[in-house]
Design a protein around this motif. Structure first.
Motif, PDB file in Angstrom:
ATOM      1  N   GLY A  84       0.119  -0.678  -2.224  1.00 16.66           N
ATOM      2  CA  GLY A  84       1.218  -0.893  -1.290  1.00 16.66           C
ATOM      3  C   GLY A  84       2.281   0.194  -1.384  1.00 16.66           C
ATOM      4  O   GLY A  84       3.248   0.184  -0.649  1.00 16.66           O
ATOM      5  N   PHE A  85       2.058   1.159  -2.300  1.00 15.79           N
ATOM      6  CA  PHE A  85       2.984   2.281  -2.456  1.00 15.79           C
ATOM      7  C   PHE A  85       2.220   3.597  -2.372  1.00 15.79           C
ATOM      8  O   PHE A  85       1.020   3.645  -2.646  1.00 15.79           O
ATOM      9  N   PRO A 119       4.566  15.851   4.702  1.00  9.74           N
ATOM     10  CA  PRO A 119       4.501  15.480   3.295  1.00  9.74           C
ATOM     11  C   PRO A 119       3.066  15.200   2.872  1.00  9.74           C
ATOM     12  O   PRO A 119       2.295  14.599   3.616  1.00  9.74           O
ATOM     13  N   GLY A 120       2.732  15.639   1.675  1.00  8.73           N
ATOM     14  CA  GLY A 120       1.438  15.291   1.101  1.00  8.73           C
ATOM     15  C   GLY A 120       1.505  13.868   0.598  1.00  8.73           C
ATOM     16  O   GLY A 120       2.551  13.413   0.148  1.00  8.73           O
ATOM     17  N   THR A 121       0.407  13.156   0.679  1.00 13.63           N
ATOM     18  CA  THR A 121       0.370  11.758   0.253  1.00 13.63           C
ATOM     19  C   THR A 121      -0.527  11.595  -0.963  1.00 13.63           C
ATOM     20  O   THR A 121      -1.654  12.075  -0.968  1.00 13.63           O
ATOM     21  N   ILE A 122      -0.009  10.908  -1.976  1.00 10.90           N
ATOM     22  CA  ILE A 122      -0.807  10.507  -3.123  1.00 10.90           C
ATOM     23  C   ILE A 122      -1.012   9.008  -2.993  1.00 10.90           C
ATOM     24  O   ILE A 122      -0.053   8.235  -3.000  1.00 10.90           O
ATOM     25  N   ASP A 123      -2.265   8.593  -2.818  1.00 14.12           N
ATOM     26  CA  ASP A 123      -2.597   7.184  -2.637  1.00 14.12           C
ATOM     27  C   ASP A 123      -2.601   6.439  -3.967  1.00 14.12           C
ATOM     28  O   ASP A 123      -2.771   7.036  -5.036  1.00 14.12           O
ATOM     29  N   ALA A 124      -2.461   5.129  -3.887  1.00 16.15           N
ATOM     30  CA  ALA A 124      -2.392   4.286  -5.082  1.00 16.15           C
ATOM     31  C   ALA A 124      -3.680   4.323  -5.901  1.00 16.15           C
ATOM     32  O   ALA A 124      -3.643   4.057  -7.099  1.00 16.15           O
ATOM     33  N   LYS A 174       7.160   2.573  -0.191  1.00  9.99           N
ATOM     34  CA  LYS A 174       6.350   1.410   0.163  1.00  9.99           C
ATOM     35  C   LYS A 174       5.750   1.654   1.542  1.00  9.99           C
ATOM     36  O   LYS A 174       6.360   2.300   2.386  1.00  9.99           O
ATOM     37  N   HIS A 175       4.557   1.159   1.750  1.00  5.78           N
ATOM     38  CA  HIS A 175       3.940   1.298   3.070  1.00  5.78           C
ATOM     39  C   HIS A 175       3.205   0.016   3.432  1.00  5.78           C
ATOM     40  O   HIS A 175       2.919  -0.816   2.580  1.00  5.78           O
TER      41      HIS A 175
END
Length: 144
Positions: free
Chosen positions: A55-56, A78-83, A116-117
Protein backbone atom coordinates in the motif's frame (compact mmCIF):
# COMPACT_ATOMS: atom_id res chain seq x y z
CA UNK A 1 5.86 4.75 10.16
CA UNK A 2 8.69 2.27 10.53
CA UNK A 3 10.36 0.75 7.45
CA UNK A 4 12.92 -2.06 7.45
CA UNK A 5 16.19 -1.02 5.77
CA UNK A 6 19.58 -2.60 5.11
CA UNK A 7 22.44 -0.15 4.70
CA UNK A 8 25.45 -1.62 2.85
CA UNK A 9 26.93 1.83 2.20
CA UNK A 10 29.41 3.69 4.41
CA UNK A 11 26.95 6.59 4.71
CA UNK A 12 24.28 7.43 7.28
CA UNK A 13 20.69 6.41 6.61
CA UNK A 14 18.58 8.87 4.60
CA UNK A 15 16.97 11.41 6.89
CA UNK A 16 14.71 14.43 6.72
CA UNK A 17 16.71 17.68 6.75
CA UNK A 18 13.92 19.73 8.34
CA UNK A 19 10.70 19.03 10.25
CA UNK A 20 8.65 19.93 7.13
CA UNK A 21 10.74 18.02 4.54
CA UNK A 22 8.77 15.58 2.38
CA UNK A 23 11.86 13.82 1.03
CA UNK A 24 15.04 12.29 2.35
CA UNK A 25 18.27 12.63 0.39
CA UNK A 26 19.80 9.54 -1.23
CA UNK A 27 23.59 9.42 -1.42
CA UNK A 28 25.85 7.89 -4.08
CA UNK A 29 27.61 4.76 -2.84
CA UNK A 30 30.69 4.61 -5.06
CA UNK A 31 34.14 3.05 -4.88
CA UNK A 32 35.33 5.76 -7.27
CA UNK A 33 33.74 8.89 -8.72
CA UNK A 34 31.71 8.78 -11.94
CA UNK A 35 31.92 11.46 -14.62
CA UNK A 36 28.69 11.96 -16.56
CA UNK A 37 29.28 13.47 -19.97
CA UNK A 38 26.65 15.77 -21.52
CA UNK A 39 23.48 13.77 -22.35
CA UNK A 40 24.96 10.64 -20.76
CA UNK A 41 22.97 8.60 -18.23
CA UNK A 42 23.96 6.02 -15.64
CA UNK A 43 22.56 4.12 -12.67
CA UNK A 44 24.10 5.24 -9.39
CA UNK A 45 23.80 2.71 -6.57
CA UNK A 46 22.99 3.77 -3.00
CA UNK A 47 23.81 0.66 -0.96
CA UNK A 48 20.27 0.77 0.45
CA UNK A 49 17.67 -2.01 0.45
CA UNK A 50 14.17 -1.42 1.85
CA UNK A 51 11.05 -3.37 2.75
CA UNK A 52 7.97 -1.22 2.28
CA UNK A 53 4.56 -2.22 3.60
CA UNK A 54 1.96 -3.11 0.97
CA UNK A 55 0.00 0.00 0.00
CA UNK A 56 3.10 2.22 -0.03
CA UNK A 57 5.72 3.13 -2.62
CA UNK A 58 9.00 4.99 -2.47
CA UNK A 59 9.36 7.71 -5.10
CA UNK A 60 12.83 8.69 -6.33
CA UNK A 61 12.87 12.33 -7.40
CA UNK A 62 15.48 14.86 -8.55
CA UNK A 63 17.17 17.30 -6.19
CA UNK A 64 16.32 20.82 -7.30
CA UNK A 65 19.81 22.19 -6.61
CA UNK A 66 21.51 19.56 -8.81
CA UNK A 67 18.97 20.16 -11.56
CA UNK A 68 19.18 23.96 -11.50
CA UNK A 69 22.91 24.42 -10.91
CA UNK A 70 24.26 21.46 -12.90
CA UNK A 71 21.54 20.10 -15.19
CA UNK A 72 21.60 16.72 -13.40
CA UNK A 73 18.21 15.05 -12.98
CA UNK A 74 16.53 11.70 -12.41
CA UNK A 75 15.67 10.33 -15.83
CA UNK A 76 12.51 8.37 -14.96
CA UNK A 77 11.21 10.94 -12.55
CA UNK A 78 9.61 10.04 -10.33
CA UNK A 79 11.00 6.54 -10.19
CA UNK A 80 8.86 4.11 -8.24
CA UNK A 81 10.08 1.48 -5.80
CA UNK A 82 7.29 -1.05 -5.23
CA UNK A 83 6.58 -2.71 -1.89
CA UNK A 84 7.68 -6.12 -3.19
CA UNK A 85 11.09 -4.96 -4.54
CA UNK A 86 14.01 -6.13 -2.40
CA UNK A 87 16.99 -5.13 -4.56
CA UNK A 88 19.40 -2.25 -4.09
CA UNK A 89 18.02 1.22 -4.69
CA UNK A 90 19.61 2.67 -7.81
CA UNK A 91 19.07 6.15 -9.24
CA UNK A 92 19.06 6.76 -13.00
CA UNK A 93 20.83 10.10 -13.42
CA UNK A 94 21.22 12.02 -16.67
CA UNK A 95 23.39 15.04 -17.45
CA UNK A 96 21.27 17.53 -19.41
CA UNK A 97 23.97 20.21 -19.33
CA UNK A 98 26.65 20.85 -21.93
CA UNK A 99 29.58 20.14 -19.57
CA UNK A 100 30.78 16.96 -17.81
CA UNK A 101 29.66 16.45 -14.20
CA UNK A 102 31.51 14.39 -11.59
CA UNK A 103 29.50 12.38 -9.04
CA UNK A 104 31.44 11.78 -5.82
CA UNK A 105 30.97 9.05 -3.23
CA UNK A 106 28.51 10.26 -0.58
CA UNK A 107 27.09 13.03 -2.77
CA UNK A 108 23.37 13.66 -2.35
CA UNK A 109 21.96 12.65 -5.75
CA UNK A 110 18.18 12.34 -5.35
CA UNK A 111 15.28 12.49 -2.92
CA UNK A 112 13.26 9.56 -1.60
CA UNK A 113 9.62 10.13 -0.72
CA UNK A 114 7.41 7.50 0.91
CA UNK A 115 3.82 7.70 -0.34
CA UNK A 116 0.61 5.77 0.25
CA UNK A 117 -1.19 4.64 -2.87
CA UNK A 118 -4.48 3.00 -3.81
CA UNK A 119 -5.12 0.03 -6.07
CA UNK A 120 -7.67 0.62 -8.81
CA UNK A 121 -10.46 -1.74 -9.70
CA UNK A 122 -11.64 -1.09 -13.26
CA UNK A 123 -15.35 -0.79 -13.92
CA UNK A 124 -15.87 -1.10 -17.65
CA UNK A 125 -18.69 1.16 -18.95
CA UNK A 126 -20.07 2.16 -22.35
CA UNK A 127 -19.57 5.92 -21.80
CA UNK A 128 -18.15 8.42 -19.32
CA UNK A 129 -19.91 11.35 -17.63
CA UNK A 130 -19.84 14.75 -19.38
CA UNK A 131 -17.61 17.64 -18.18
CA UNK A 132 -16.99 21.17 -19.42
CA UNK A 133 -13.47 20.23 -20.47
CA UNK A 134 -14.51 17.04 -22.20
CA UNK A 135 -11.71 15.50 -24.30
CA UNK A 136 -9.63 18.72 -24.36
CA UNK A 137 -6.04 17.61 -23.80
CA UNK A 138 -2.62 19.25 -23.73
CA UNK A 139 -2.97 23.03 -23.41
CA UNK A 140 -6.75 22.98 -23.77
CA UNK A 141 -7.28 25.08 -20.64
CA UNK A 142 -4.96 27.85 -21.84
CA UNK A 143 -1.83 29.41 -20.36
CA UNK A 144 -3.30 32.43 -18.50
Amino acid sequence: MKINIINKSQHALPSYETIASAGMDLRANLSESITLQPLERTVVKTGLFIELPIGFEAQVRPRSGLAFKNGITVLNSPGTIDADYRGEIGVILVNLSNVPFEIQNGERIAQLIIAKHERAEWLEVAELSETTRGAGGFGSTGVK
